[in-house]
Design a protein around this motif. Structure first.
Motif, short mmCIF file in Angstrom:
data_model
loop_
_atom_site.label_atom_id
_atom_site.label_comp_id
_atom_site.label_asym_id
_atom_site.label_seq_id
_atom_site.Cartn_x
_atom_site.Cartn_y
_atom_site.Cartn_z
N ASP A 1 0.84 -1.19 0.00
CA ASP A 1 0.00 0.00 0.00
C ASP A 1 0.87 1.24 0.00
O ASP A 1 2.09 1.18 -0.19
CB ASP A 1 -0.97 -0.02 1.19
N GLU B 1 1.89 3.05 2.33
CA GLU B 1 2.87 3.11 3.41
C GLU B 1 3.98 2.07 3.25
O GLU B 1 4.87 1.99 4.09
CB GLU B 1 2.17 2.91 4.76
N TRP C 1 -10.40 10.99 -5.84
CA TRP C 1 -9.80 10.98 -4.49
C TRP C 1 -8.57 11.87 -4.52
O TRP C 1 -7.69 11.68 -5.35
CB TRP C 1 -9.40 9.56 -4.12
N GLN D 1 -5.68 13.36 0.26
CA GLN D 1 -5.93 12.42 1.34
C GLN D 1 -4.59 11.93 1.89
O GLN D 1 -3.61 11.84 1.16
CB GLN D 1 -6.73 11.21 0.84
N ARG D 2 -4.57 11.53 3.13
CA ARG D 2 -3.37 10.89 3.66
C ARG D 2 -3.64 9.41 3.95
O ARG D 2 -2.82 8.73 4.52
CB ARG D 2 -2.92 11.60 4.94
N ARG D 3 -4.82 8.94 3.53
CA ARG D 3 -5.17 7.55 3.77
C ARG D 3 -4.69 6.62 2.66
O ARG D 3 -4.71 5.41 2.80
CB ARG D 3 -6.68 7.41 3.92
N TYR E 1 -7.70 4.20 -3.13
CA TYR E 1 -9.04 3.65 -2.93
C TYR E 1 -9.34 2.66 -4.04
O TYR E 1 -8.74 2.70 -5.13
CB TYR E 1 -10.09 4.77 -2.93
N TRP F 1 -4.29 10.63 -4.90
CA TRP F 1 -4.81 10.71 -3.53
C TRP F 1 -4.02 11.68 -2.67
O TRP F 1 -4.55 12.24 -1.71
CB TRP F 1 -4.76 9.32 -2.88
#
Length: 530
Positions: free
Chosen positions: A359, A361, A431, A434-436, A439, A495
């Motif tokens: 992902d 991260e 999107w 975002q820091r998530r 998607y 994102w």
């Protein structure tokens, strides 16, 4: 003995033959193989079925492990449904086993025929219009019979609720009785008069969830799979009893590991096989448009005329890229020791063990996120994927040119001249900021052409070399970018980036060996190659 096998995981009533799809004609001898078409329709206007896409993706993954060659499609309109079934049944004549799977909404019409809804069907349509935008299940049955494959299997998980409350329905909701023809087994998610559980809060519908568990069990004959599935479903929902109709005289196994010398080739467990094409392609008529803007790096605005082409509806997903890697053993640039860039603790850094399964991260994704766009792939990795896909299909897939990308993002000849791909409100279509992380593809609204995530989610590699001044001398007809350079063009925003970077004209240059957590790709196909 030749037999036909139908597993129906839906809330439909009796099945009657109607017309078939385009007749199949070939003199080729059947291959010793299994071919499956798996469809998941989730994106219904106002009546979305989040689990349907999950059901299809998980069924596709399981069938690959069971030796099926799988074509996976998501969120199809009526024309796409008919086209993909026609292509599937044309190929099926060369296989011993055919399997059709559908997850989504379905209904029984007043003509006592059963329909699988395309994503064009809305709850405010009347029955006549809804039928026009749906796929008749009986057509699928007839076409698969005409293919003359040794064994045909239909799995349909549908009709979890009735979104058409305005229709006059005189019968109880749920399944009706089925008169299965000789040599046919029908297995339903629920008994006559019952409905099937959507299994809210879980990844899969209840029936598919339990059926998948049973399909993965080795050396279990089909009837036992039915019994075990029915027992598990009823144990979790007393109001839902899976229903079986018809019979066959031969044993059938999805997976065999015992007495291998006695197993026919059609029953042998096989190495996972791959889809032969992306989830869905959108045909984009050619035409002229004004490319660029007055912003720095995007000027001058200039006229470009493009030939007709096709573009992937979605960004290439982790699941699609996995099939390429499994088929070829390919190692990405990140895996060769370069690693990939991730955003951590407020800064960008190269993480040595981040690669395409990870992902944003740099952590390995759960399989539930394999419907996200693949990231941590370089331009060279994306090109390698296109080359493999071309070899497998006999078509010439490639990355889009920068001009093709912007033309498609703007909506082609249907353009409403919006700032972002399909809207002036970025939140509707992309999107961003975002820091998530990424998607799942296709969750926001599509643009005018039915393309998703061209603004936001991930930047996308284009085929062109990047040049600040190319627009000043770009040819008008089908430009392909500068002849050389140090960077390749990327488009679309992500994102991580703000609204400015998600505009349809925004562009950036990246070194082609770079891998990073906000950069992926999608493919195109020149229309003349189809």
């Amino acid at each position: 003995m030749k037999y036909v096998l139908f597993l129906f995981l839906l809330c439909f009533s009796s099945l009657q033959a109607q017309r078939a799809f385009k007749p199949i004609g070939t003199n080729n001898q059947p291959q010793k193989g299994r071919l499956a078409l798996v469809i998941g329709n989730s994106a219904y206007p106002g009546q979305a079925l989040p689990n349907a896409a999950n059901d299809a993706q998980d069924m596709a993954a399981t069938l690959r492990q069971l030796g099926f060659e799988v074509i996976l499609k998501l969120n199809l309109n009526q024309t796409e449904l008919e086209d993909v079934v026609s292509a599937f049944t044309q190929r099926l004549k060369n296989y011993e086993v055919g399997l059709f799977y559908f997850a989504g909404h379905g209904f029984e019409a007043g003509d006592n025929l059963n329909y699988l809804m395309s994503v064009e069907v809305r709850s405010d349509l009347n029955e006549t219009l809804a039928k026009r935008k749906s796929l008749c299940l009986n057509d699928v049955m007839s076409s698969m019979k005409e293919a003359n494959s040794h064994t045909n299997i239909l799995l349909v998980d549908a009709c979890r609720n009735n979104p058409f409350r305005g229709w006059d329905r005189n019968t109880a909701s749920g399944l009706g009785a089925v008169n299965a023809p000789s040599g046919t087994i029908a297995f339903f998610a629920a008994s006559p008069g019952q409905t099937a559980s959507e299994n809210a809060g879980q990844r899969n519908g209840l029936f598919t969830q339990e059926l998948l568990k049973q399909l993965r069990q080795p050396n279990v004959e089909l009837i036992s799979i039915f019994k075990n599935t029915a027992r598990a479903v009823k144990g979790k929902n007393a109001r839902q009893t899976p229903y079986q109709a018809g019979f066959i005289t031969d044993d059938f196994y999805f997976k065999r590991t015992d007495t291998p010398t006695q197993i026919s080739r059609q029953e042998e467990p096989a190495k996972p096989v791959v889809d032969l094409e992306p989830i869905a392609m959108i045909s984009i008529p050619g035409g002229s448009f004004m490319m660029g803007s007055n912003n720095e790096w995007e000027k001058p605005i200039h006229r470009v005329t493009l030939s007709r082409f096709m573009m992937a509806k979605y960004e290439t997903t982790v699941a699609e890229f996995e099939r390429f890697v499994e088929a070829t053993g390919y190692q990405t640039e990140a895996e060769k020791g370069n690693g990939s860039k991730v955003y951590s603790n407020g800064k960008w850094e190269t993480k040595a063990d981040a690669y395409w399964r990870c992902d944003t991260e740099g952590k390995v994704r759960p399989r539930s996120e394999y419907n996200h766009p693949v990231i941590h792939v370089s331009w060279k990795d994306a090109v390698a994927y296109c080359e493999w896909l071309s070899q497998r299909t006999g078509q010439q897939y490639r990355l889009p040119t920068e001009a093709e990308w912007e033309y498609a993002a703007r909506g082609g000849q249907q353009s409403r001249k919006t700032i972002y791909a399909g809207s002036n409100n970025l939140n509707e279509v992309g999107w961003h900021t975002q820091r998530r992380g990424t998607y799942a593809v296709g969750q926001k609204r599509a643009n005018e052409l039915g393309l998703y995530d061209l603004s936001g989610n991930v930047w996308e590699w284009c085929s062109d070399w990047s040049s600040e001044d190319f627009y000043t001398y770009s040819p008008e007809r089908d430009p392909t970018g500068p002849s050389r350079g140090a960077y390749r063009t990327v488009r679309g925003g992500s994102w991580f980036h703000d609204a400015e970077d998600n505009r349809v004209s925004a562009r950036m240059g990246i070194e082609p060996v770079t891998s990073i957590s906000w950069l992926g790709f999608r493919v195109v196909l020149p229309e003349k190659n189809r």
